[in-house]
Design an enzyme around this catalytic site. Structure first.
Site, short mmCIF file in Angstrom:
data_model
loop_
_atom_site.label_atom_id
_atom_site.label_comp_id
_atom_site.label_asym_id
_atom_site.label_seq_id
_atom_site.Cartn_x
_atom_site.Cartn_y
_atom_site.Cartn_z
N LYS A 170 -2.92 -0.37 -7.05
CA LYS A 170 -4.09 -0.99 -7.69
C LYS A 170 -5.06 -1.57 -6.66
O LYS A 170 -6.07 -2.15 -7.00
CB LYS A 170 -3.65 -2.11 -8.64
CG LYS A 170 -2.84 -1.69 -9.83
CD LYS A 170 -2.76 -2.92 -10.75
CE LYS A 170 -1.65 -2.91 -11.69
NZ LYS A 170 -1.56 -4.17 -12.45
N LYS A 197 -4.86 -4.20 -5.18
CA LYS A 197 -5.05 -5.63 -5.47
C LYS A 197 -4.17 -6.43 -4.52
O LYS A 197 -2.98 -6.15 -4.37
CB LYS A 197 -4.59 -5.96 -6.90
CG LYS A 197 -5.57 -5.61 -8.00
CD LYS A 197 -5.04 -6.18 -9.35
CE LYS A 197 -6.00 -5.95 -10.48
NZ LYS A 197 -5.55 -6.55 -11.75
#
Ligand code: C2G
Length: 132
Positions: free
Chosen positions: A45, A47
């Site tokens: 992701k 992230k």
């Protein structure tokens, strides 16, 4: 007993997260939260979480709506998860609308709930950076 599952990163826990967990629990009696691991967040992701998996797990386990927290390690585990945890209903915010409809083939109700407006982990980080 109606069993519900939802997935997410839940970093910098905020009221948008609480709103979806509350509404998810209202759809059943038992709520499983599949929490994205640090590796999954970073590798899949892109992230970088402020809180580690263990810290995010501790926060989620303190929420009255949450009954069980399990790791989300990859995109493919959902079919196995709904079988393993005997899930009746799968819930996600509507930013994911349509993305997980394949779970209907497993006999699971797939529900996308409206996101809570004007709050996100990214928004929090941006606002804090601006103020500093
Ligand atoms: N959410 C919401 N309202 C917000 C912010 C988030 O309803 N203002 C919901 C999202 O729609 C999601 C859940 O809260 O259902 C968790 O959000 P994130 O932590 O951002 O999770 P995400 O990165 O969307 O990961 O396999 C699915 C992924 O793990 C979902």
């Amino acid at each position: 007993m109606k069993r519900v599952i939802t997935y997410g990163t839940f970093d910098l826990l905020h009221y948008g997260h609480i709103n979806i967990l509350r509404r998810a629990k209202e759809l059943g009696d038992y709520l499983v939260v599949a929490l994205s691991t640090d590796e999954f967040n970073w590798n899949m992701k892109q992230k970088k979480c402020y809180f580690s998996y263990e810290q995010r797990k501790q926060l989620l386990e303190a929420i009255r709506y949450v009954d069980l927290v399990i790791p989300e390690e990859n995109w493919e585990q959902k079919v196995n998860d709904v079988k393993l945890y005997q899930i009746d209903t799968f819930v996600m915010g509507d930013d994911w609308v349509g993305k997980f409809d394949f779970l209907k083939d497993e006999g699971v109700d797939v529900v996308y709930l409206p996101r809570t407006p004007e709050i996100s982990t990214t928004q929090i980080k941006n606002d804090l950076n601006k103020n500093n």
